[in-house]
Design a protein around this motif. Structure first.
Motif, short mmCIF file in Angstrom:
data_model
loop_
_atom_site.label_atom_id
_atom_site.label_comp_id
_atom_site.label_asym_id
_atom_site.label_seq_id
_atom_site.Cartn_x
_atom_site.Cartn_y
_atom_site.Cartn_z
N MET A 94 0.82 -1.09 0.02
CA MET A 94 0.05 -0.07 -0.11
C MET A 94 0.85 1.40 0.00
SD MET A 94 -2.97 -0.86 2.83
CE MET A 94 -1.89 -1.78 4.05
N ASN A 95 0.43 2.41 -0.57
CA ASN A 95 0.94 3.63 -0.49
C ASN A 95 1.41 3.88 1.08
OD1 ASN A 95 1.33 6.68 0.01
ND2 ASN A 95 0.40 6.79 -2.01
N GLU A 96 2.52 4.63 1.21
CA GLU A 96 3.12 4.80 2.50
C GLU A 96 2.12 5.97 3.35
OE1 GLU A 96 6.67 7.93 2.31
OE2 GLU A 96 7.09 5.80 1.27
N ASN A 97 1.54 6.55 2.69
CA ASN A 97 0.56 7.62 3.32
C ASN A 97 -0.75 6.98 3.85
OD1 ASN A 97 2.29 9.66 2.79
ND2 ASN A 97 1.41 9.78 0.82
N VAL A 98 -0.95 5.60 3.60
CA VAL A 98 -2.13 4.99 4.05
C VAL A 98 -2.01 4.40 5.56
CG1 VAL A 98 -3.62 2.93 3.80
CG2 VAL A 98 -2.76 4.27 1.73
N ARG A 99 -2.95 4.76 6.43
CA ARG A 99 -2.96 4.45 7.80
C ARG A 99 -4.45 4.15 8.15
NH1 ARG A 99 1.97 6.39 10.50
NH2 ARG A 99 3.30 7.05 8.73
N GLY A 100 -4.52 3.31 8.96
CA GLY A 100 -5.88 2.90 9.39
C GLY A 100 -5.97 1.94 10.51
N LYS A 101 -7.23 1.38 10.93
CA LYS A 101 -7.18 0.41 11.82
C LYS A 101 -8.06 -0.63 11.10
CE LYS A 101 -6.92 2.70 16.02
NZ LYS A 101 -7.39 3.13 17.40
N LEU A 102 -7.82 -1.95 11.67
CA LEU A 102 -8.94 -2.91 11.14
C LEU A 102 -9.82 -3.40 12.70
CD1 LEU A 102 -6.61 -5.81 9.78
CD2 LEU A 102 -8.06 -4.00 8.50
N ILE A 119 -6.53 -3.72 15.18
CA ILE A 119 -5.33 -3.80 14.75
C ILE A 119 -4.94 -2.42 13.64
CG2 ILE A 119 -3.52 -5.15 13.14
CD1 ILE A 119 -5.48 -7.61 13.80
N ASP A 120 -3.87 -1.94 14.17
CA ASP A 120 -3.33 -0.71 13.31
C ASP A 120 -2.50 -1.25 12.42
OD1 ASP A 120 -4.56 1.23 15.17
OD2 ASP A 120 -2.79 1.08 16.59
N PHE A 121 -2.69 -0.51 11.09
CA PHE A 121 -1.67 -0.78 9.95
C PHE A 121 -1.22 0.46 9.45
CE2 PHE A 121 -6.05 -0.66 8.36
CZ PHE A 121 -5.77 -0.01 6.91
N ARG A 122 -0.29 0.29 8.39
CA ARG A 122 0.52 1.55 7.96
C ARG A 122 1.01 1.00 6.54
NH1 ARG A 122 4.48 3.38 12.30
NH2 ARG A 122 5.81 2.58 10.78
N GLY A 123 0.82 1.71 5.36
CA GLY A 123 1.10 1.47 4.10
C GLY A 123 2.59 1.68 4.21
N ASN A 129 1.56 -9.33 7.57
CA ASN A 129 0.67 -10.52 7.48
C ASN A 129 -0.01 -10.50 9.33
OD1 ASN A 129 0.47 -11.29 4.96
ND2 ASN A 129 2.37 -12.17 5.15
N VAL A 130 -0.99 -10.71 9.59
CA VAL A 130 -1.17 -10.94 10.99
C VAL A 130 -2.21 -12.21 11.02
CG1 VAL A 130 -2.60 -9.69 13.07
CG2 VAL A 130 -1.55 -8.33 11.25
N TYR A 131 -2.02 -12.96 11.98
CA TYR A 131 -3.27 -14.05 12.44
C TYR A 131 -3.34 -13.98 13.68
CZ TYR A 131 0.57 -16.98 14.34
OH TYR A 131 1.72 -17.53 14.72
N PHE A 132 -4.70 -14.36 14.09
CA PHE A 132 -5.12 -14.38 15.57
C PHE A 132 -6.01 -15.37 15.61
CE2 PHE A 132 -7.49 -11.39 12.91
CZ PHE A 132 -8.94 -11.46 13.64
N PHE A 156 -13.03 -1.40 8.38
CA PHE A 156 -11.67 -0.56 7.89
C PHE A 156 -12.17 1.12 8.46
CE2 PHE A 156 -11.73 -3.99 4.89
CZ PHE A 156 -10.72 -4.73 5.27
N GLU A 157 -11.10 1.55 9.46
CA GLU A 157 -11.23 2.65 9.74
C GLU A 157 -10.08 3.70 9.31
OE1 GLU A 157 -10.78 4.26 14.01
OE2 GLU A 157 -12.84 3.67 14.16
N GLY A 158 -10.48 4.80 8.63
CA GLY A 158 -9.43 5.72 8.40
C GLY A 158 -8.99 5.26 6.79
N VAL A 159 -9.71 4.51 6.26
CA VAL A 159 -9.52 4.17 4.78
C VAL A 159 -10.91 3.91 4.10
CG1 VAL A 159 -7.03 3.23 4.69
CG2 VAL A 159 -8.83 1.72 5.11
N ASN A 160 -11.14 4.26 2.92
CA ASN A 160 -12.30 4.11 2.25
C ASN A 160 -12.25 2.57 1.60
OD1 ASN A 160 -14.82 4.43 1.38
ND2 ASN A 160 -14.20 5.55 -0.41
N LEU A 161 -12.50 1.50 2.38
CA LEU A 161 -12.78 0.19 2.12
C LEU A 161 -14.10 -0.53 2.53
CD1 LEU A 161 -9.18 -0.93 2.66
CD2 LEU A 161 -10.19 -0.53 0.44
#
Length: 184
Positions: A94-102, A119-123, A129-132, A156-161
């Motif tokens: 993902m683009n490095e400017n992409v940040r959000g939460k699952l 779960i926080d994520f950053r492009g 990869n995450v598993y739980f 998805f919070e913080g991104v339009n998905l």
């Protein structure tokens, strides 16, 4: 001449004592290595018994094929899980400017859900990869296995998905029943 014989005998006796001492130390080390084998053996026996029980059951557990439902660069490995299976989330680049939460949430009705995990994520980072696992949890107010069964979604919070939906069905991986005892 007598002195040479006494020295040779002394050396032989000393070597004998050293060899005897070393063999005693090795025997002690060997026995300490195998002290935990009863625990390991009992675990292996339980795994073998669970496998036999699974193979002989009317509907043996076989993991479902991965179908990778996705939303943009984020995907999960399955659309349906049994109790005890781990949820695997894969993030494509993902683009490095992409940040959000699952937000992993159980759907309670058409407008509400009960959050299980965020779960926080950053492009821009190398592949993430995450598993739980999803298990009963007092702090999350999921007390029993029955509380976990049903429809879930990854929001998805913080991104339009669009959210990704999945289901946990009322079946369990053999031998996992101890992980699903009531916690409340």
């Amino acid at each position: 001449m007598n002195n040479k014989i006494i020295i040779v005998i002394s050396v032989v006796i000393t070597i004998g004592i050293i060899v005897f001492s070393l063999t005693q130390i090795d025997e002690n080390k060997t026995s300490s290595k195998f002290e935990g084998t009863d625990e390991i053996s009992s675990m292996l026996k339980k795994i073998e018994e669970d496998k036999i029980k699974n193979d002989e059951s009317d509907s043996p557990y076989v993991p479902a094929k991965r179908d990778w439902p996705s939303s943009g660069p984020i995907k999960i490995d399955r659309s349906q899980y049994v109790l005890g299976e781990k949820v695997f989330i894969n993030f494509d680049e993902m683009n490095e400017n992409v940040r959000g939460k699952l937000i992993i949430s159980k759907i309670t009705n058409f407008t509400h859900g009960q959050i299980y995990k965020t779960i926080d994520f950053r492009g821009g980072e190398s592949q993430q990869n995450v598993y739980f696992g999803i298990y009963p949890s007092l702090s999350r107010q999921f007390c029993t296995a029955d509380d976990l069964v049903g429809n879930w979604e990854v929001i998805f919070e913080g991104v339009n998905l669009e959210s990704i939906q999945f289901k946990i069905i009322d079946e369990m991986i053999p031998g996992m029943d101890y992980s699903f005892e009531s916690v409340c």
